[in-house]
Design an enzyme around this catalytic site. Structure first.
Site, PDB file in Angstrom:
ATOM      1  N   CYS A  83      29.751  18.594  77.940  1.00 17.57           N
ATOM      2  CA  CYS A  83      29.419  17.471  77.056  1.00 17.57           C
ATOM      3  C   CYS A  83      30.257  17.630  75.801  1.00 17.57           C
ATOM      4  O   CYS A  83      30.097  18.610  75.072  1.00 17.57           O
ATOM      5  CB  CYS A  83      27.932  17.458  76.702  1.00 17.57           C
ATOM      6  SG  CYS A  83      27.485  16.178  75.495  1.00 17.57           S
ATOM      7  N   THR A  85      30.255  15.691  73.057  1.00 19.79           N
ATOM      8  CA  THR A  85      29.473  15.476  71.841  1.00 19.79           C
ATOM      9  C   THR A  85      28.642  16.706  71.495  1.00 19.79           C
ATOM     10  O   THR A  85      28.425  17.018  70.320  1.00 19.79           O
ATOM     11  CB  THR A  85      28.569  14.241  71.984  1.00 19.79           C
ATOM     12  OG1 THR A  85      29.322  13.150  72.524  1.00 19.79           O
ATOM     13  CG2 THR A  85      27.993  13.823  70.641  1.00 19.79           C
ATOM     14  N   THR A 126      32.332   9.099  72.859  1.00 20.96           N
ATOM     15  CA  THR A 126      31.138   8.459  72.313  1.00 20.96           C
ATOM     16  C   THR A 126      31.298   8.246  70.804  1.00 20.96           C
ATOM     17  O   THR A 126      32.126   8.889  70.148  1.00 20.96           O
ATOM     18  CB  THR A 126      29.882   9.317  72.539  1.00 20.96           C
ATOM     19  OG1 THR A 126      30.020  10.542  71.791  1.00 20.96           O
ATOM     20  CG2 THR A 126      29.672   9.619  74.003  1.00 20.96           C
ATOM     21  N   LYS A 166      26.124   6.812  83.164  1.00 19.82           N
ATOM     22  CA  LYS A 166      24.823   7.465  83.000  1.00 19.82           C
ATOM     23  C   LYS A 166      23.707   6.677  83.683  1.00 19.82           C
ATOM     24  O   LYS A 166      22.728   7.263  84.167  1.00 19.82           O
ATOM     25  CB  LYS A 166      24.503   7.656  81.509  1.00 19.82           C
ATOM     26  CG  LYS A 166      25.253   8.814  80.861  1.00 19.82           C
ATOM     27  CD  LYS A 166      24.814   8.998  79.418  1.00 19.82           C
ATOM     28  CE  LYS A 166      25.535  10.153  78.726  1.00 19.82           C
ATOM     29  NZ  LYS A 166      25.166  11.479  79.248  1.00 19.82           N
ATOM     30  N   CYS A 197      34.640  12.013  76.906  1.00 15.43           N
ATOM     31  CA  CYS A 197      33.204  12.092  77.213  1.00 15.43           C
ATOM     32  C   CYS A 197      33.148  12.483  78.676  1.00 15.43           C
ATOM     33  O   CYS A 197      33.927  11.957  79.489  1.00 15.43           O
ATOM     34  CB  CYS A 197      32.513  10.748  76.988  1.00 15.43           C
ATOM     35  SG  CYS A 197      30.814  10.708  77.632  1.00 15.43           S
TER      36      CYS A 197
END
Length: 236
Positions: A83, A85, A126, A166, A197
Site C-alpha cells: 500500500c 499510502t 490516491t 477495490k 497505488c
C-alpha cells in the site's frame, strides 16, 4: 543465511495477493524449495489510510502495529507493505521495531531513474499519497522529473481505485476514467506512468494498458527478493 519476508497486508487484500504473486514469479527458483519463506498478515480491518490523512478518519496505526507484532512473532526478517499510502505511517512503524521496512517508494524512484533516464514520470496515486508528498520526496531524492495529476485527474483516479478495483467492478466501468487521466498527463509531457497505488497495476492489467509504466508492486517485490539473498528473474 537466506532471509524471510513479512507482508503487512490487507490494504487491500487483492493488492496483497498481487504482491505475493509477483514475489513468487520474480524469484529465480528452479523448484518449490528455491523460493522464499513468506509470512502474510492480510488484515483487511486496517482503517483507510487516505481517510486518515485527509479527513481525520480512524487512525490505522494501531491495527498496523498489531500486524507488525504478529509478523515479528512469525520470524520475519523484513517487512513490506503493499500500500503506497500506508508509507505515510512507515516512519512511525519503523520506530516500533528492529526489523527493517523496505520502502516501495524508494525502490520505485530508483527504478525510474534507471529505466527512464531523462523522461518525466506522471504519478498516479490516491489523494492521500499525493497530498502527503510521498512520491514527490522519493522522486526528488533520485532527481527524477515528474508530474502530479490535477484535481479532475485525481477525482478520476479515486474512482478507478475505490469505485473500480477495490469495489470489484468490471474494467469497463472505469476504463473511461483511466483513459482520461492518461490522455491529460500525456498532453502535459508525461513519458511514463507510475502506478502509485497498489490497485492500479491490477487496473492496468485488467484494462490491457500498453503505455510505459513503473509498477511499484513489482519494484517492492524485487527489493524484497534481493534483501533475502535470492536472485531476481528478468521481467518479460
Amino acid at each position: 543465511m537466506k532471509k524471510s519476508i513479512g507482508i503487512l497486508g490487507g490494504m487491500g487484500p487483492l493488492a496483497t495477493a498481487d504482491l505475493f504473486r509477483k514475489i513468487v514469479l520474480l524469484t529465480d527458483a528452479a523448484c518449490d524449495n528455491g523460493h522464499i519463506r513468506i509470512y502474510i498478515d492480510d488484515n483487511a480491518s486496517i482503517p483507510d489510510r487516505t481517510a486518515a490523512i485527509l479527513q481525520g478518519g480512524a487512525d490505522p496505526l494501531p491495527a498496523m502495529t498489531d500486524s507488525l507484532r504478529k509478523l515479528e512473532r512469525c520470524g520475519a526478517d523484513c517487512i513490506i507493505m503493499p500500500c503506497n499510502t500506508a508509507h505515510y505511517f512507515l516512519p512511525q512503524l519503523q520506530a516500533l521495531t528492529k526489523l527493517p521496512f523496505l520502502s516501495m517508494l524508494e525502490a520505485t524512484a530508483k527504478a525510474c531513474r534507471a529505466r527512464f533516464p531523462g523522461k518525466t514520470a506522471a504519478v498516479l496515486a490516491t489523494r492521500g499519497t499525493l497530498a502527503a508528498g510521498l512520491y514527490q520526496r522519493a522522486l526528488e531524492a533520485e532527481s527524477v522529473p515528474f508530474l502530479i495529476p490535477g484535481e479532475a485527474e485525481q477525482d478520476a483516479l479515486m474512482r478507478v481505485i475505490y469505485g473500480g478495483v477495490k469495489a470489484g467492478s468490471p474494467p469497463d466501468g472505469y476504463r473511461a476514467d483511466m483513459a482520461s487521466v492518461l490522455d491529460a498527463l500525456t498532453d502535459q509531457g508525461a513519458g511514463y506512468f507510475i502506478l502509485g497505488c497498489t490497485e492500479l497495476p491490477l487496473a492496468a492489467q485488467a484494462l490491457g494498458l500498453t503505455v510505459p509504466v513503473a509498477d511499484p508492486t513489482s519494484e517492492l517485490a524485487k527489493a524484497a527478493i534481493r534483501f533475502c539473498g535470492y536472485g531476481v528473474k528478468p521481467e518479460a
